[in-house]
Design a protein around this motif. Structure first.
Motif, mmCIF file in Angstrom:
data_model
loop_
_atom_site.group_PDB
_atom_site.id
_atom_site.type_symbol
_atom_site.label_atom_id
_atom_site.label_comp_id
_atom_site.label_asym_id
_atom_site.label_seq_id
_atom_site.Cartn_x
_atom_site.Cartn_y
_atom_site.Cartn_z
ATOM 1 N N LYS A 68 3.695 0.469 2.693
ATOM 2 C CA LYS A 68 3.345 -0.737 3.743
ATOM 3 C C LYS A 68 3.245 -1.777 3.015
ATOM 4 O O LYS A 68 2.304 -2.102 1.958
ATOM 5 C CB LYS A 68 2.114 -0.321 4.529
ATOM 6 C CG LYS A 68 1.710 -1.430 5.495
ATOM 7 C CD LYS A 68 0.284 -1.024 6.144
ATOM 8 C CE LYS A 68 -0.039 -1.781 6.938
ATOM 9 N NZ LYS A 68 -1.564 -1.783 7.786
ATOM 10 N N SER A 122 0.415 5.362 0.871
ATOM 11 C CA SER A 122 -0.549 6.159 1.665
ATOM 12 C C SER A 122 0.138 7.460 1.391
ATOM 13 O O SER A 122 1.259 7.686 1.887
ATOM 14 C CB SER A 122 -0.922 5.387 2.952
ATOM 15 O OG SER A 122 0.414 5.528 3.834
ATOM 16 N N CYS A 123 -0.597 8.391 1.766
ATOM 17 C CA CYS A 123 -0.358 9.875 2.213
ATOM 18 C C CYS A 123 -1.243 10.204 3.240
ATOM 19 O O CYS A 123 -2.642 10.060 3.025
ATOM 20 C CB CYS A 123 -0.624 10.873 0.889
ATOM 21 S SG CYS A 123 -0.587 12.662 1.349
ATOM 22 N N THR A 124 -0.810 10.699 4.503
ATOM 23 C CA THR A 124 -1.357 10.729 5.534
ATOM 24 C C THR A 124 -1.403 12.336 6.205
ATOM 25 O O THR A 124 -0.428 12.746 6.196
ATOM 26 C CB THR A 124 -1.328 9.615 6.785
ATOM 27 O OG1 THR A 124 -1.436 8.569 6.232
ATOM 28 C CG2 THR A 124 -2.145 10.044 7.734
ATOM 29 N N ASP A 131 -6.549 10.110 5.788
ATOM 30 C CA ASP A 131 -5.866 9.554 4.682
ATOM 31 C C ASP A 131 -6.286 10.357 3.487
ATOM 32 O O ASP A 131 -7.466 10.281 2.989
ATOM 33 C CB ASP A 131 -6.350 8.201 4.669
ATOM 34 C CG ASP A 131 -5.888 7.342 5.607
ATOM 35 O OD1 ASP A 131 -4.948 7.541 6.198
ATOM 36 O OD2 ASP A 131 -6.525 6.343 6.195
ATOM 37 N N LEU A 187 -4.737 6.677 -0.692
ATOM 38 C CA LEU A 187 -4.429 5.091 -0.418
ATOM 39 C C LEU A 187 -4.632 4.494 -1.745
ATOM 40 O O LEU A 187 -5.532 4.691 -2.513
ATOM 41 C CB LEU A 187 -5.395 4.594 0.554
ATOM 42 C CG LEU A 187 -5.298 4.945 1.956
ATOM 43 C CD1 LEU A 187 -6.501 4.470 2.678
ATOM 44 C CD2 LEU A 187 -4.132 4.583 2.456
ATOM 45 N N CYS A 188 -3.492 3.521 -2.113
ATOM 46 C CA CYS A 188 -3.410 2.772 -3.136
ATOM 47 C C CYS A 188 -3.178 1.266 -2.789
ATOM 48 O O CYS A 188 -1.812 1.449 -2.341
ATOM 49 C CB CYS A 188 -2.961 3.363 -4.259
ATOM 50 S SG CYS A 188 -2.883 2.561 -5.858
ATOM 51 N N THR A 189 -3.397 0.321 -3.038
ATOM 52 C CA THR A 189 -3.250 -1.184 -2.654
ATOM 53 C C THR A 189 -3.076 -2.076 -3.882
ATOM 54 O O THR A 189 -3.774 -1.900 -4.822
ATOM 55 C CB THR A 189 -4.201 -1.700 -1.729
ATOM 56 O OG1 THR A 189 -4.223 -0.914 -0.530
ATOM 57 C CG2 THR A 189 -3.607 -2.987 -1.291
ATOM 58 N N ARG A 215 6.211 -1.214 7.606
ATOM 59 C CA ARG A 215 5.963 -0.014 6.959
ATOM 60 C C ARG A 215 7.370 0.768 6.797
ATOM 61 O O ARG A 215 8.408 0.673 7.548
ATOM 62 C CB ARG A 215 5.192 1.109 7.962
ATOM 63 C CG ARG A 215 4.021 0.215 8.497
ATOM 64 C CD ARG A 215 3.336 1.357 9.424
ATOM 65 N NE ARG A 215 2.176 0.872 9.987
ATOM 66 C CZ ARG A 215 0.831 1.330 9.445
ATOM 67 N NH1 ARG A 215 0.905 2.102 8.662
ATOM 68 N NH2 ARG A 215 -0.380 0.620 10.011
ATOM 69 N N MET A 220 0.848 -1.135 0.094
ATOM 70 C CA MET A 220 -0.024 -0.024 -0.008
ATOM 71 C C MET A 220 0.915 1.224 0.068
ATOM 72 O O MET A 220 1.821 1.414 0.480
ATOM 73 C CB MET A 220 -0.730 0.065 1.237
ATOM 74 C CG MET A 220 -2.012 1.286 1.457
ATOM 75 S SD MET A 220 -2.666 1.426 3.103
ATOM 76 C CE MET A 220 -3.827 -0.017 2.883
#
Length: 360
Positions: free
Chosen positions: A150, A60-62, A80, A83-85, A168, A58
């Motif tokens: 992650k 992610s930008c948080t 969030d 998110l891209c998985t 992570r 994944m």
């Protein structure tokens, strides 16, 4: 692999999954962003006790605007932004035929049959890595825009992963100073006083639009005092303006460099002088709420770089917007001030690859 090429690696606590990355900084070139490539996941299937098992990665930008221990009524102080998985094991058929980067090929050859590549594209509307400097007594996570990769094992994508079977690795999205030169920044004002036949003129000029972190800033101040008032003092400062735009409209204005001059400009005289300031984080370590460039663990950082916003991107999604200005103030009967905006950024490293080549 070449010994000169750094490879970052990190494994989960139970050693079931690991991440290998050739870089942790990804550059926003305004018209494109470096993809998160040159990455491999090594899955040690012999250590996985839950079957059937799937492995996901994944990106992610948080945006975090409060510490973890500040959660109120079950609502975390974080959002969030992206998110891209991707499923990397078992590999999907459309992934098996993709062309790998050079480092991926080397890692796949070195790590063997338990290594699986993945690839992400950054959307063009994400913010850069930035955070607010906490007070010396603050603990835990601080207000920041953070990115991470992650990798985790799970029975399906929606299942909550176990910490022991997940890893992570923090990464950063950065911007470098543009190559093209802008207009030389300058600002002027005129102030008329009661009972004065002529006004007081003040002008401030910089040498260029973009300065690099650690580079002195020369400010030319030109005052023509035709009024009947004496200019008793002159102050020159560099201010950082941080607009937190994602969850509210907070605005922080912090002075990051300052000089109070003893120069005076009596009535009917003029002054032209160059003042020099150098905004540095080293001089502002105790300033809470100062915007800093995102940093990786155990690394130092610097004052946040100026935000370059694309015209078509909504500012509200960018989390924090940072800008800088020089402020010159002259005190006579009242206060006369001019503000000159400029950019404070890092130069593009010499010999840096523009981006990874990823063809189909």
């Amino acid at each position: 692999m070449s010994p000169k090429h750094t490879v970052y690696k990190k494994f989960s606590h139970d050693k079931s999954v690991g991440v290998y990355m050739g870089r942790r900084d990804f550059v926003d070139h305004s018209d494109s962003v470096d993809p998160v490539g040159n990455v491999c996941v090594c899955v040690c299937l012999v250590n996985v006790s839950v079957w059937p098992i799937l492995v996901y990665v994944m990106l992610s930008c948080t945006f975090r605007y409060g510490r973890d221990d500040m959660d109120v009524l079950g609502m975390a102080f974080r959002r969030d932004v992206f998110l891209c998985t991707r499923q990397v094991y078992p590999p999907l058929q459309d992934r098996e035929r993709c062309v790998h980067t050079r480092l991926q090929e080397r890692l796949l050859h070195k790590l063997g049959h338990n290594a699986y590549p993945f690839f992400f594209e950054f959307p063009d509307n994400l913010p850069c890595s930035v955070g607010l400097q906490p007070a010396p007594t603050d603990v835990g996570k601080h207000c920041a825009v953070e990115f991470e990769v992650k990798a985790f094992c799970a029975e399906n994508q929606e299942e909550k992963s176990h910490k022991r079977s997940s890893v992570r690795l923090a990464i950063r999205k950065v911007q470098y100073a543009p190559n093209k030169k802008g207009v030389v920044p300058s600002s002027e004002t005129a102030c008329e006083f009661m009972m004065s036949d002529r006004p007081l003129h003040m002008r401030a000029t910089l040498e260029k639009e973009t300065y690099y972190h650690g580079e002195p800033i020369n400010i030319t101040v030109d005052i023509d005092n035709g009024s009947n008032k004496d200019v008793k003092s002159i102050t020159i400062s560099v201010e950082q303006i941080t607009n937190v735009v994602l969850y509210s409209s907070d605005k922080y204005v912090k002075t990051v460099a300052y000089e109070e001059s003893t120069d005076t400009v009596p009535s009917g005289t003029s002054l032209k002088k160059v003042y020099t300031l150098c905004p540095l984080l080293a001089d502002n370590r105790e300033r809470r709420g100062l915007a800093l460039d995102g940093k990786l663990k155990h690394e130092d950082t610097n004052l946040a770089s100026s935000s370059i916003v694309k015209a078509e991107v909504l500012k509200e999604i960018l989390g924090m917007l940072v800008s800088y200005r020089v402020v010159v103030k002259a005190t006579a009967s009242g206060e006369v001030a001019v503000e000159v905006p400029f950019l404070l950024m890092h130069p593009k490293p010499e010999g840096e690859l523009v981006s990874y080549i990823h063809s189909s």
